[in-house]
Write an enzyme that holds these catalytic residues in place. Sequence first.
Site, PDB file in Angstrom:
ATOM      1  N   LYS A 107       0.816  -1.213   0.000  1.00 28.59           N
ATOM      2  CA  LYS A 107       0.000   0.000   0.000  1.00 28.59           C
ATOM      3  C   LYS A 107       0.862   1.282   0.000  1.00 28.59           C
ATOM      4  CE  LYS A 107      -4.005  -2.278   2.137  1.00 28.59           C
ATOM      5  NZ  LYS A 107      -4.998  -2.241   3.258  1.00 28.59           N
ATOM      6  N   TYR A 115     -12.209  -2.691  -3.528  1.00 26.37           N
ATOM      7  CA  TYR A 115     -12.832  -2.682  -2.199  1.00 26.37           C
ATOM      8  C   TYR A 115     -14.360  -2.710  -2.276  1.00 26.37           C
ATOM      9  CZ  TYR A 115      -8.327  -2.020   0.106  1.00 26.37           C
ATOM     10  OH  TYR A 115      -7.048  -2.219   0.588  1.00 26.37           O
ATOM     11  N   ASN A 173      -2.347   0.321   6.976  1.00 25.44           N
ATOM     12  CA  ASN A 173      -1.892  -1.007   7.421  1.00 25.44           C
ATOM     13  C   ASN A 173      -1.000  -1.748   6.421  1.00 25.44           C
ATOM     14  OD1 ASN A 173      -3.897  -1.715   5.653  1.00 25.44           O
ATOM     15  ND2 ASN A 173      -5.026  -3.031   7.081  1.00 25.44           N
ATOM     16  N   HIS A 220      -1.972  -5.513   1.588  1.00 20.83           N
ATOM     17  CA  HIS A 220      -3.228  -6.217   1.360  1.00 20.83           C
ATOM     18  C   HIS A 220      -2.916  -7.611   0.826  1.00 20.83           C
ATOM     19  CE1 HIS A 220      -7.176  -7.253  -0.376  1.00 20.83           C
ATOM     20  NE2 HIS A 220      -6.459  -7.741  -1.374  1.00 20.83           N
ATOM     21  N   GLU A 263      -9.341 -10.720  -7.697  1.00 20.92           N
ATOM     22  CA  GLU A 263      -8.354  -9.639  -7.579  1.00 20.92           C
ATOM     23  C   GLU A 263      -7.219  -9.794  -8.596  1.00 20.92           C
ATOM     24  OE1 GLU A 263      -9.257  -8.677  -2.863  1.00 20.92           O
ATOM     25  OE2 GLU A 263      -7.411  -9.733  -3.361  1.00 20.92           O
TER      26      GLU A 263
HETATM   27  P1  IDP Z   1      -8.064  -6.983   5.412  1.00 23.14           P
HETATM   28  O1  IDP Z   1      -7.281  -5.979   4.593  1.00 23.14           O
HETATM   29  O2  IDP Z   1      -7.249  -7.510   6.554  1.00 23.14           O
HETATM   30  O3  IDP Z   1      -8.675  -8.084   4.583  1.00 23.14           O
HETATM   31  P2  IDP Z   1     -10.731  -5.804   5.606  1.00 23.14           P
HETATM   32  O4  IDP Z   1     -11.650  -5.935   6.766  1.00 23.14           O
HETATM   33  O5  IDP Z   1     -11.080  -6.557   4.357  1.00 23.14           O
HETATM   34  O6  IDP Z   1      -9.261  -6.176   6.101  1.00 23.14           O
HETATM   35  O7  IDP Z   1     -10.629  -4.256   5.266  1.00 23.14           O
HETATM   36  C1  IDP Z   1     -10.033  -3.812   4.064  1.00 23.14           C
HETATM   37  C2  IDP Z   1      -9.164  -2.605   4.333  1.00 23.14           C
HETATM   38  O8  IDP Z   1      -9.967  -1.498   4.702  1.00 23.14           O
HETATM   39  C3  IDP Z   1      -8.170  -2.757   5.491  1.00 23.14           C
HETATM   40  O9  IDP Z   1      -6.980  -3.431   5.137  1.00 23.14           O
HETATM   41  C4  IDP Z   1      -7.911  -1.309   5.853  1.00 23.14           C
HETATM   42  O10 IDP Z   1      -7.021  -0.703   4.893  1.00 23.14           O
HETATM   43  C5  IDP Z   1      -9.290  -0.705   5.664  1.00 23.14           C
HETATM   44  N1  IDP Z   1     -10.062  -0.750   6.915  1.00 23.14           N
HETATM   45  C6  IDP Z   1     -10.779  -1.772   7.419  1.00 23.14           C
HETATM   46  N2  IDP Z   1     -11.366  -1.460   8.580  1.00 23.14           N
HETATM   47  C7  IDP Z   1     -11.023  -0.179   8.818  1.00 23.14           C
HETATM   48  C8  IDP Z   1     -11.330   0.728   9.880  1.00 23.14           C
HETATM   49  O11 IDP Z   1     -12.034   0.412  10.831  1.00 23.14           O
HETATM   50  N3  IDP Z   1     -10.785   1.979   9.775  1.00 23.14           N
HETATM   51  C9  IDP Z   1      -9.999   2.366   8.735  1.00 23.14           C
HETATM   52  N4  IDP Z   1      -9.685   1.527   7.716  1.00 23.14           N
HETATM   53  C10 IDP Z   1     -10.190   0.285   7.756  1.00 23.14           C
HETATM   54 MG    MG Z   2     -10.222  -8.077   3.198  1.00 21.76          MG
END
Ligand code: IDP
Ligand code: MG
Length: 151
Positions: A11, A51, A114, A117, A128
């Site tokens: 990212k 997304y 974070n 991905h 994807e």
């Molecule tokens: P993942 O990336 O671990 O699969 P997901 O729940 O699919 O997690 O969420 C996708 C992405 O959306 C996350 O990696 C993060 O970048 C963002 N995200 C998810 N939940 C939050 C949140 O509560 N606050 C801000 N960003 C979030």
């Molecule tokens: Mg996810």
Amino acid sequence: MTKERTFVMIKPDAVQRGLVGEIIGRFEKKGVKVVAMKMVSVSKELAEKHYGIHKGKSFFEPTVQYITSSPVVALVLEGKNAIEMVRGMMGETNPQDAAMGTIRGDYGQFIGRNIVHGSDGPDTAEFEINLWFKPEEISSYTRIDEEWFTE
Ligand code: IDP
Ligand code: MG
């Protein structure tokens, strides 16, 4: 060995912080094979498709904004149980909950920044990979150390 493919995105925060080599290096050393890789300035359209499953959630718009803010590095990785293994190497979604030794645990602090991905299952991986790569952008080759990653 049954090979599985997964989609990984390094990212914008990780690209900006100079962590691309470190992250790819972890996958290389684990023996997960890089079969496709490119830097992408992500369009809003691509980010929204990627997304799409989260459309309507509170973090959807900020996440699209984050992903389109600066280039990402997109990869297809291949290996035994690659989808689950890569998710394990990434750690929990929230870097505060991610174990030390995982990518998010070692380099992240905030859920909205974070680092990386990875596809969460076989259907998502297929979706994807097809979304981000054309078939001709994916290579098939044998790593010279491959026999040492096989029983
Ligand atoms: P993942 O990336 O671990 O699969 P997901 O729940 O699919 O997690 O969420 C996708 C992405 O959306 C996350 O990696 C993060 O970048 C963002 N995200 C998810 N939940 C939050 C949140 O509560 N606050 C801000 N960003 C979030
Ligand atoms: Mg996810």
